[in-house]
Motif scaffolding. Structure first.
Motif, short mmCIF file in Angstrom:
data_model
loop_
_atom_site.label_atom_id
_atom_site.label_comp_id
_atom_site.label_asym_id
_atom_site.label_seq_id
_atom_site.Cartn_x
_atom_site.Cartn_y
_atom_site.Cartn_z
N UNK A 5 0.83 -1.19 0.00
CA UNK A 5 0.00 0.00 0.00
C UNK A 5 0.88 1.25 0.00
N UNK A 6 0.67 2.17 -0.93
CA UNK A 6 1.56 3.31 -1.07
C UNK A 6 1.48 4.32 0.05
N UNK A 7 0.42 4.27 0.88
CA UNK A 7 0.31 5.23 1.97
C UNK A 7 -0.09 4.50 3.24
N UNK A 8 0.33 5.02 4.42
CA UNK A 8 -0.06 4.38 5.67
C UNK A 8 -1.55 4.58 5.93
N UNK A 9 -2.09 3.76 6.82
CA UNK A 9 -3.50 3.87 7.17
C UNK A 9 -3.79 5.24 7.77
N UNK A 13 -10.25 7.23 9.54
CA UNK A 13 -10.53 6.48 8.31
C UNK A 13 -11.60 7.11 7.44
N UNK A 14 -11.31 7.20 6.16
CA UNK A 14 -12.31 7.63 5.19
C UNK A 14 -13.26 6.47 4.92
N UNK A 15 -14.51 6.82 4.67
CA UNK A 15 -15.51 5.79 4.42
C UNK A 15 -15.70 5.58 2.92
N UNK A 16 -15.64 4.34 2.51
CA UNK A 16 -15.79 3.98 1.09
C UNK A 16 -16.98 3.04 0.95
N UNK A 17 -17.86 3.35 0.02
CA UNK A 17 -19.01 2.51 -0.27
C UNK A 17 -18.75 1.74 -1.55
N UNK A 27 -15.81 -8.99 -1.46
CA UNK A 27 -15.00 -9.43 -0.31
C UNK A 27 -13.53 -9.09 -0.51
N UNK A 28 -13.03 -9.26 -1.73
CA UNK A 28 -11.64 -8.93 -2.02
C UNK A 28 -11.40 -7.43 -1.80
N UNK A 29 -12.30 -6.60 -2.33
CA UNK A 29 -12.14 -5.16 -2.18
C UNK A 29 -12.26 -4.74 -0.71
N UNK A 30 -13.19 -5.34 0.00
CA UNK A 30 -13.33 -5.03 1.42
C UNK A 30 -12.04 -5.34 2.18
N UNK A 31 -11.45 -6.47 1.88
CA UNK A 31 -10.22 -6.88 2.56
C UNK A 31 -9.07 -5.93 2.22
N UNK A 32 -8.90 -5.64 0.92
CA UNK A 32 -7.78 -4.79 0.49
C UNK A 32 -7.94 -3.36 1.02
N UNK A 33 -9.12 -2.81 0.90
CA UNK A 33 -9.33 -1.43 1.35
C UNK A 33 -9.31 -1.33 2.86
N UNK A 34 -9.83 -2.36 3.53
CA UNK A 34 -9.77 -2.37 4.99
C UNK A 34 -8.34 -2.44 5.49
N UNK A 35 -7.51 -3.25 4.81
CA UNK A 35 -6.10 -3.36 5.18
C UNK A 35 -5.37 -2.04 4.95
#
Length: 235
Positions: A5-9, A13-17, A27-35
């Protein structure tokens, strides 16, 4: 997949729908974006996505174009009516014409399937950064954030369609200057005004109504036979 990930958490947290009907992709996107540090919500259908958008507007929407209940283009159009939330569209088509339609219809960016999660993360970060600064134009009590495409009147948010914002952005570039209807048409639609067309007048009327609803009266000036201007109303 586990991309770097190019930037730290982020601390806040910004909310993404995510509006996506494929559970595996979601599920893949949730995992990647959550991480990556984002707070993620998922809507498996277009109508559910619009309900979530109204109940708790996110900072950004990742939108699948091929939903079973409602076309992604229609969702993007409706989403922009609730505010200028950035929208990244996921599409299976690579046709240039379709991509142009998406961008003109309200999408801020797009990714063609299949895509790598790292690229989506980078594009999300670009869109979110655009809303954190940039040029702010002030005309009286009006504030126009050019890059984030946000408008406030006396501190109150004004939700504009993409075309309405383009009109306000043009007029605010030279407050007091009268822009002809043909100039406005070329700027917004990229072509001269058709004979007897009232499309510019309709968009001006809609913009004026939304500004008035927010308490901003007298900002849009009509010069009969010439065009329109944005100005601070006389005290």
């Amino acid at each position: 997949m586990n991309p770097q990930h190019p930037e730290p958490a982020p601390e806040d947290p910004k909310r993404i729908l995510i509006i996506e009907d494929d559970p595996e992709i979601a599920r893949l996107l949730q995992a990647e974006l959550g991480e990556a540090g984002y707070r993620v919500e998922w809507a498996p259908g277009g109508m559910q996505g619009l309900v979530k958008l109204r109940e708790d507007p996110p900072h950004l929407i990742v939108l699948d174009l091929g939903l079973p209940d409602l076309d992604g283009s229609e969702i993007a159009r409706r989403a922009k009516q609730h505010g200028d939330v950035p929208i990244i569209v996921l599409t299976a088509t690579d046709a240039v014409e379709r991509k142009v339609q998406l961008l003109l219809g309200g999408a801020d960016d797009y990714l063609t399937k299949p895509f790598h999660p790292a690229e989506l993360l980078a594009r999300i970060q670009v869109q979110l950064r655009r809303g954190e600064g940039g040029e702010v134009r002030r005309v009286g009590e009006l504030e126009i954030e050019v890059e984030s495409r946000r408008v406030r009147a006396g501190g109150r948010e004004v939700a504009l369609s993409p075309k309405e914002f383009a009109l306000l952005e043009l007029l605010s570039s030279r407050p007091g200057r009268v822009f002809s209807r043909d100039e406005i048409a070329r700027h917004i639609w990229g072509k001269p005004l058709e004979t007897e067309s009232n499309v510019v007048d309709v968009h001006v009327a809609n913009l004026r109504a939304k500004l008035r609803e927010a308490g901003a009266y007298g900002y849009l000036r009509t010069v009969r036979g010439v065009g329109y201007a944005l100005r601070k109303p006389a005290s």
